[in-house]
Structure formats: structure tokens, C-alpha cells
Design an enzyme around this catalytic site. Structure first.
Site, PDB file in Angstrom:
ATOM      1  N   GLU A 144      46.270 -43.005  15.306  1.00  0.00           N
ATOM      2  CA  GLU A 144      46.914 -43.491  16.532  1.00  0.00           C
ATOM      3  C   GLU A 144      47.401 -44.926  16.385  1.00  0.00           C
ATOM      4  O   GLU A 144      46.739 -45.770  15.791  1.00  0.00           O
ATOM      5  CB  GLU A 144      45.937 -43.411  17.710  1.00  0.00           C
ATOM      6  CG  GLU A 144      46.579 -43.786  19.041  1.00  0.00           C
ATOM      7  CD  GLU A 144      45.655 -43.646  20.234  1.00  0.00           C
ATOM      8  OE1 GLU A 144      46.149 -43.773  21.375  1.00  0.00           O
ATOM      9  OE2 GLU A 144      44.445 -43.421  20.044  1.00  0.00           O
ATOM     10  N   GLU A 150      45.914 -54.895  21.459  1.00  0.00           N
ATOM     11  CA  GLU A 150      44.663 -54.218  21.122  1.00  0.00           C
ATOM     12  C   GLU A 150      44.435 -54.114  19.607  1.00  0.00           C
ATOM     13  O   GLU A 150      43.304 -53.914  19.170  1.00  0.00           O
ATOM     14  CB  GLU A 150      44.624 -52.829  21.761  1.00  0.00           C
ATOM     15  CG  GLU A 150      44.604 -52.889  23.280  1.00  0.00           C
ATOM     16  CD  GLU A 150      44.480 -51.522  23.935  1.00  0.00           C
ATOM     17  OE1 GLU A 150      43.755 -50.666  23.396  1.00  0.00           O
ATOM     18  OE2 GLU A 150      45.130 -51.315  24.972  1.00  0.00           O
ATOM     19  N   ASP A 177      50.612 -42.266  22.166  1.00  0.00           N
ATOM     20  CA  ASP A 177      50.130 -42.585  23.510  1.00  0.00           C
ATOM     21  C   ASP A 177      51.281 -43.230  24.275  1.00  0.00           C
ATOM     22  O   ASP A 177      51.818 -44.251  23.838  1.00  0.00           O
ATOM     23  CB  ASP A 177      48.940 -43.543  23.395  1.00  0.00           C
ATOM     24  CG  ASP A 177      48.303 -43.906  24.734  1.00  0.00           C
ATOM     25  OD1 ASP A 177      49.047 -44.325  25.649  1.00  0.00           O
ATOM     26  OD2 ASP A 177      47.071 -43.798  24.855  1.00  0.00           O
ATOM     27  N   HIS A 180      50.897 -47.072  25.163  1.00  0.00           N
ATOM     28  CA  HIS A 180      51.143 -47.977  24.037  1.00  0.00           C
ATOM     29  C   HIS A 180      52.621 -47.956  23.639  1.00  0.00           C
ATOM     30  O   HIS A 180      53.210 -49.009  23.343  1.00  0.00           O
ATOM     31  CB  HIS A 180      50.278 -47.586  22.843  1.00  0.00           C
ATOM     32  CG  HIS A 180      48.808 -47.707  23.095  1.00  0.00           C
ATOM     33  ND1 HIS A 180      48.207 -48.877  23.476  1.00  0.00           N
ATOM     34  CD2 HIS A 180      47.804 -46.792  23.007  1.00  0.00           C
ATOM     35  CE1 HIS A 180      46.901 -48.693  23.616  1.00  0.00           C
ATOM     36  NE2 HIS A 180      46.640 -47.431  23.347  1.00  0.00           N
ATOM     37  N   HIS A 203      48.483 -38.740  24.041  1.00  0.00           N
ATOM     38  CA  HIS A 203      47.865 -39.323  25.231  1.00  0.00           C
ATOM     39  C   HIS A 203      48.949 -39.620  26.258  1.00  0.00           C
ATOM     40  O   HIS A 203      50.023 -40.126  25.903  1.00  0.00           O
ATOM     41  CB  HIS A 203      47.162 -40.631  24.882  1.00  0.00           C
ATOM     42  CG  HIS A 203      45.711 -40.484  24.561  1.00  0.00           C
ATOM     43  ND1 HIS A 203      44.995 -41.452  23.893  1.00  0.00           N
ATOM     44  CD2 HIS A 203      44.819 -39.494  24.849  1.00  0.00           C
ATOM     45  CE1 HIS A 203      43.741 -41.057  23.766  1.00  0.00           C
ATOM     46  NE2 HIS A 203      43.610 -39.874  24.324  1.00  0.00           N
ATOM     47  N   ARG A 209      49.052 -47.750  33.062  1.00  0.00           N
ATOM     48  CA  ARG A 209      47.902 -46.962  32.591  1.00  0.00           C
ATOM     49  C   ARG A 209      47.261 -46.149  33.714  1.00  0.00           C
ATOM     50  O   ARG A 209      46.137 -45.661  33.590  1.00  0.00           O
ATOM     51  CB  ARG A 209      46.856 -47.831  31.913  1.00  0.00           C
ATOM     52  CG  ARG A 209      46.311 -47.164  30.639  1.00  0.00           C
ATOM     53  CD  ARG A 209      45.543 -48.101  29.742  1.00  0.00           C
ATOM     54  NE  ARG A 209      45.342 -47.490  28.437  1.00  0.00           N
ATOM     55  CZ  ARG A 209      44.798 -48.110  27.390  1.00  0.00           C
ATOM     56  NH1 ARG A 209      44.396 -49.353  27.502  1.00  0.00           N
ATOM     57  NH2 ARG A 209      44.657 -47.496  26.243  1.00  0.00           N
ATOM     58  N   GLU A 238      44.892 -40.272  29.322  1.00  0.00           N
ATOM     59  CA  GLU A 238      43.963 -41.370  29.054  1.00  0.00           C
ATOM     60  C   GLU A 238      44.332 -42.510  30.003  1.00  0.00           C
ATOM     61  O   GLU A 238      45.188 -43.333  29.717  1.00  0.00           O
ATOM     62  CB  GLU A 238      44.019 -41.841  27.605  1.00  0.00           C
ATOM     63  CG  GLU A 238      42.913 -42.859  27.331  1.00  0.00           C
ATOM     64  CD  GLU A 238      42.978 -43.483  25.959  1.00  0.00           C
ATOM     65  OE1 GLU A 238      41.976 -43.442  25.239  1.00  0.00           O
ATOM     66  OE2 GLU A 238      44.057 -44.021  25.608  1.00  0.00           O
TER      67      GLU A 238
END
Length: 274
Positions: A144, A150, A177, A180, A203, A209, A238
Site C-alpha cells: 500500500e 504518514e 486507498d 491517500h 480502501h 476520511r 477505512e
């Protein structure tokens, strides 16, 4: 066409039976579990999944400074590989088709501690060893990309694909994701098309988010891109509170909307686009 799952990471402190029951109630197909094998009895999990008519979709592994495949410290790298193998074993005990999330470095580690070529020398053989172990157990791994706040290691799909090709194992693919990608990719649909058949898992979260439909991401072209590449895997939510430390919010008993409300909203919204 697609299957739907929800990452139970956000159901902080809740008995897993209650989480699985919630997902069954709102029409999900699978459950994404937190990658902490010591938290679970996999035999009990299998019984719960069978009872509620769901399957294990994926495992969201937790990568800390003690579980860093790119660390210059050999003991940390060995610990990370041992951890990854424990998650693979957990996945194999939960059934077939479970995808294990792999991130080569620690969450919130945003500066490298060694030259890139050395990190690649450490990371590639470690994931190859994990992949060979996973293949024996019928488990797939997916690497990922996270956003720059992060991790420094992998931020975009093209970088993940480069690492996947270096690893060169048929059971290693890409995990993307939308949260991201919203930060790092110039086009989320193009990134999905670039991953193509090597996209093993996706995701879903909106730009903030939160549940899809509550931010500014346009999910229609994302769905079209998934159709274009023939993706039939999981769309797994997520979702996390908008805070520098989202888990402190959850620990304090906040973010109640992430339980029933967002679980229900997410699948309804995505199915409406189909």
C-alpha cells in the site's frame, strides 16, 4: 461485481462479534480485521463469520517503529518480518482469498534513515520471503501507498508497482486507498488503471476520511476505472475521525457516526453509483 467490506479498526474497543453483526445487518460481504493476531482467536472468528454469512476480506497490518522493514537496525527488520509472517498465518486461518496489507516502513515515519538503495536491499528480500511463505498458505500480499504525512517510502501507485515488480512474486500486488490517492495522485482513476490487474485491494474513504459522499472525491469515475480494469475484489471502508490522533478521539468515546451511521451510509452510497 464488487464486494464490500469495512475495516473494523474504527470500531475502537468494541467486541468483534458486535462489529461483525453490524456489517451483516447493513449488507456487507466481508470483514477487514486489524493485523494484531494476539487480539483474536481465529477459530472463534471463523465461527462468527459463518454465523453471520460473511467472509474475511483483508487484514490491515499495523506497522510501527518496531515493525519497520526499512529500518537500518537488523533486529527491527527481523521483528517486522516475524510480525508480517504472523499476520499471514492469521489470514490463512481465516479462509481463502484474504489479502494482507504490506507497508515497507513504519506509520508516521516521514524521514528515511538510510540511502534508498540500502532500503530497497532490505525490503525486497524480506517481502519475497514473506510472499513465499504466504504462497504456501494460499495468501496474497498487497503493498500500500500512504500519503506523505504518514510515510516517505511509497506515496503513489507508480512507486508501489515498481516495488511489486522488483519483488516479482505472483501473490504480491497493489493495495490502493482513495484517501491517500486524493492527496498524492494527479488522477485517482488513472492510478487505478495503472495498477490494472495487479490491484488486489482497495480502501475507500472520502477526502476528509469520512464516509464516501461526505467529502469532495468524485467516486463515479473511480467506479468506472474499476470496471475498466475488471476489478472484482473488495471495496473496503477505512474511515477515521479528522484529527491528528484519530485514535484518541475513538478512545474518548467520540466519533459515534463512524459506527452505525457511516457503516450504513457508505455501502448505500457506493451501491447507488452502481
Amino acid at each position: 461485481m464488487f464486494k464490500f467490506a469495512y475495516n473494523t479498526l474504527v470500531y475502537w474497543g468494541e467486541p468483534i462479534e458486535k462489529s461483525i453483526e453490524r456489517l451483516a445487518k447493513f449488507g456487507y460481504d466481508g470483514v477487514e480485521f486489524v493485523g494484531e493476531p494476539s487480539m483474536y482467536d481465529t477459530q472463534i472468528l471463523r465461527q462468527l463469520l459463518e454465523r453471520f454469512g460473511l467472509e474475511a476480506a483483508g487484514i490491515c497490518s499495523i506497522y510501527t517503529l518496531e515493525r519497520d522493514l526499512a529500518s537500518p537496525k537488523e533486529e527491527v527488520r527481523k521483528n517486522a518480518l516475524m510480525y508480517l509472517k504472523s499476520v499471514i498465518k492469521m489470514a490463512s486461518e481465516l479462509g481463502t482469498g484474504v489479502v494482507v496489507d504490506v507497508v515497507p516502513s513504519a506509520c508516521m515515519k516521514t524521514v528515511s534513515e538510510a540511502p534508498r538503495n540500502k532500503e530497497i536491499e532490505w525490503v525486497v528480500p524480506a517481502i519475497q520471503e514473506a510472499a513465499d511463505y504466504a504462497a504456501e498458505l494460499g495468501v496474497r500480499l498487497a503493498i500500500e501507498a500512504w500519503n506523505r504525512y504518514e510515510t516517505y517510502f511509497l506515496n503513489r501507485c507508480e512507486q508501489v508497482l515498481d516495488l511489486v515488480h522488483r519483488i516479482n512474486r505472483p501473490n504480491v500486488g497493489v493495495w490502493l486507498d482513495t484517501f491517500h490517492m486524493n492527496i498524492e495522485e494527479s488522477s485517482i482513476p488513472d492510478a487505478i488503471r495503472l495498477a490494472g490487474k495487479e490491484l488486489f485491494y482497495l480502501h475507500i474513504a472520502d477526502s476528509n476520511r469520512a464516509a464516501p459522499g461526505r467529502g469532495h472525491i468524485d467516486f463515479k469515475p473511480i467506479i468506472e476505472a474499476l470496471k475498466d480494469i475488471g476489478y472484482t475484489g473488495y471495496l473496503s471502508m477505512e474511515l477515521l475521525p479528522a484529527a491528528a490522533d484519530p485514535f484518541s478521539v475513538l478512545k474518548a468515546g467520540g466519533a459515534e457516526e463512524f459506527y452505525d451511521q457511516y457503516t450504513k451510509e457508505s455501502i448505500r452510497y457506493l451501491k447507488s453509483l452502481l
